[in-house]
Motif scaffolding. Structure first.
Motif, short mmCIF file in Angstrom:
data_model
loop_
_atom_site.label_atom_id
_atom_site.label_comp_id
_atom_site.label_asym_id
_atom_site.label_seq_id
_atom_site.Cartn_x
_atom_site.Cartn_y
_atom_site.Cartn_z
N ALA A 15 50.33 64.60 50.38
CA ALA A 15 49.22 63.67 50.57
C ALA A 15 49.64 62.47 51.41
O ALA A 15 48.88 61.99 52.26
CB ALA A 15 48.69 63.21 49.21
N LEU A 16 50.84 61.99 51.20
CA LEU A 16 51.32 60.80 51.92
C LEU A 16 51.77 61.13 53.34
O LEU A 16 51.62 60.30 54.24
CB LEU A 16 52.45 60.14 51.15
N MET A 17 52.34 62.30 53.55
CA MET A 17 52.93 62.64 54.85
C MET A 17 51.95 63.36 55.79
O MET A 17 52.21 63.43 56.98
CB MET A 17 54.15 63.55 54.65
N SER A 18 50.88 63.88 55.27
CA SER A 18 49.99 64.70 56.10
C SER A 18 49.17 63.88 57.08
O SER A 18 48.68 64.41 58.07
CB SER A 18 49.05 65.52 55.22
N GLY A 19 49.00 62.62 56.81
CA GLY A 19 48.17 61.81 57.69
C GLY A 19 46.69 61.96 57.41
O GLY A 19 45.87 61.24 57.95
N LEU A 20 46.35 62.90 56.56
CA LEU A 20 44.96 63.08 56.17
C LEU A 20 44.64 62.13 55.03
O LEU A 20 45.50 61.80 54.22
CB LEU A 20 44.72 64.53 55.72
N PRO A 21 43.39 61.69 54.94
CA PRO A 21 43.04 60.80 53.84
C PRO A 21 43.13 61.57 52.50
O PRO A 21 42.55 62.64 52.35
CB PRO A 21 41.61 60.36 54.13
N ALA A 22 43.91 61.02 51.60
CA ALA A 22 44.04 61.63 50.27
C ALA A 22 43.14 60.86 49.32
O ALA A 22 43.39 59.71 49.02
CB ALA A 22 45.48 61.58 49.80
N GLY A 23 42.11 61.52 48.86
CA GLY A 23 41.14 60.87 48.00
C GLY A 23 41.51 60.94 46.53
O GLY A 23 42.58 61.43 46.14
N ALA A 24 40.60 60.45 45.73
CA ALA A 24 40.80 60.42 44.28
C ALA A 24 41.07 61.79 43.68
O ALA A 24 41.92 61.91 42.79
CB ALA A 24 39.60 59.76 43.61
N PRO A 25 40.39 62.87 44.13
CA PRO A 25 40.69 64.18 43.54
C PRO A 25 42.17 64.59 43.69
O PRO A 25 42.76 65.15 42.79
CB PRO A 25 39.77 65.15 44.29
N MET A 26 42.75 64.29 44.85
CA MET A 26 44.16 64.63 45.07
C MET A 26 45.05 63.85 44.10
O MET A 26 45.96 64.42 43.50
CB MET A 26 44.56 64.34 46.51
N TRP A 27 44.79 62.57 43.92
CA TRP A 27 45.63 61.75 43.05
C TRP A 27 45.41 62.10 41.58
O TRP A 27 46.33 62.01 40.78
CB TRP A 27 45.43 60.26 43.32
N ARG A 28 44.20 62.55 41.24
CA ARG A 28 43.96 63.04 39.87
C ARG A 28 44.78 64.32 39.63
O ARG A 28 45.34 64.50 38.55
CB ARG A 28 42.47 63.32 39.65
N LEU A 29 44.83 65.19 40.62
CA LEU A 29 45.62 66.41 40.51
C LEU A 29 47.11 66.10 40.36
O LEU A 29 47.80 66.70 39.53
CB LEU A 29 45.37 67.31 41.72
N VAL A 30 47.59 65.13 41.13
CA VAL A 30 48.99 64.71 41.01
C VAL A 30 49.23 64.16 39.59
O VAL A 30 50.22 64.52 38.93
CB VAL A 30 49.35 63.66 42.08
N GLY A 31 48.34 63.31 39.13
CA GLY A 31 48.47 62.77 37.77
C GLY A 31 48.45 63.85 36.71
O GLY A 31 49.23 63.84 35.75
N PHE A 32 47.55 64.84 36.89
CA PHE A 32 47.46 65.96 35.95
C PHE A 32 48.80 66.69 35.87
O PHE A 32 49.23 67.08 34.78
CB PHE A 32 46.36 66.93 36.40
N CYS A 33 49.44 66.89 37.01
CA CYS A 33 50.73 67.60 37.02
C CYS A 33 51.79 66.87 36.18
O CYS A 33 52.66 67.50 35.58
CB CYS A 33 51.24 67.78 38.45
N PHE A 34 51.72 65.56 36.13
CA PHE A 34 52.70 64.79 35.36
C PHE A 34 52.37 64.69 33.88
O PHE A 34 53.27 64.57 33.06
CB PHE A 34 52.86 63.38 35.96
N VAL A 35 51.10 64.74 33.52
CA VAL A 35 50.75 64.60 32.10
C VAL A 35 50.52 65.93 31.39
O VAL A 35 50.44 65.96 30.16
CB VAL A 35 49.51 63.69 31.89
N PHE A 36 50.47 67.03 32.12
CA PHE A 36 50.15 68.32 31.52
C PHE A 36 51.12 68.70 30.40
O PHE A 36 50.69 69.02 29.29
CB PHE A 36 50.10 69.42 32.59
N MET A 37 52.41 68.69 30.65
CA MET A 37 53.37 69.12 29.62
C MET A 37 53.41 68.18 28.42
O MET A 37 53.40 68.65 27.28
CB MET A 37 54.77 69.30 30.22
N PRO A 38 53.44 66.86 28.60
CA PRO A 38 53.40 66.00 27.41
C PRO A 38 52.14 66.21 26.56
O PRO A 38 52.21 66.23 25.33
CB PRO A 38 53.45 64.58 27.97
N VAL A 39 51.01 66.41 27.21
CA VAL A 39 49.77 66.66 26.47
C VAL A 39 49.86 68.01 25.75
O VAL A 39 49.47 68.13 24.58
CB VAL A 39 48.54 66.59 27.40
#
Length: 169
Positions: A50-74
């Motif tokens: 998301a950061l390196m592509s140069g494309l605008p990374a919207g809220a759905p992308m950052w929600r997906l990134v957040g999901f990847c980090f909270v999935f296992m603890p949940v």
């Protein structure tokens, strides 16, 4: 040679111990370790993309990134709370006796014995002494339930004397 003394322990697992035990047990198999660590890696890769592509990374992308980090603890929390809901014996005191015949556990609701020949290995990890009777199932003795380090050494000696393998902690 005289038989070692029977070792008797009684304890209840607290909610934090049950959560920690769920995490410890989930990662006792390499496949689950890879699965558990894979999610944050996917999150990092998505964030870098998301950061390196140069494309605008919207809220759905950052929600997906957040999901990847909270999935296992949940998932671990759901697993532990699910065990609380269905496993009444986990809330009442567990009485353990370790003797020449094996590991005997009882509560007001049940009694069970695993002979030493059924215990494949033991391991000290995450504040527990684990006696495995299958790859992801073990008798979990919290270290705080042991009156002292000599009892842990005696349990290890008893298990080794009956052919139970150790695993490094």
């Amino acid at each position: 040679m005289e038989q070692p003394q029977d070792i008797r322990l009684s304890f209840s697992l607290s909610l934090p111990e049950q959560l920690r035990l769920a995490a410890v047990m989930m990662f006792q198999r390499k496949l689950f370790l890879i699965f558990g660590l894979g999610w944050p890696v996917i999150g990092v890769v998505l964030a870098i993309f998301a950061l390196m592509s140069g494309l605008p990374a919207g809220a759905p992308m950052w929600r997906l990134v957040g999901f990847c980090f909270v999935f296992m603890p949940v998932l671990l929390a759901i697993s532990a709370f699910g065990a609380l809901a269905v496993a009444r014996p986990m809330r009442e005191p567990l009485d353990y006796v370790f003797d020449h015949a094996g590991i005997h556990v009882s509560t007001s609701a049940f009694q069970h014995t695993h002979g030493w020949n059924q215990i494949g290995r033991f391991k000290r990890v995450g504040g527990f002494l684990l006696f495995f009777f299958s790859p992801r199932h073990a008798h979990a003795i919290p270290l705080r339930a042991l009156p002292g380090p000599q009892v842990e050494a005696a349990l290890a000696a008893m298990a080794q004397a009956h052919g139970v393998g150790t695993h490094p902690h």
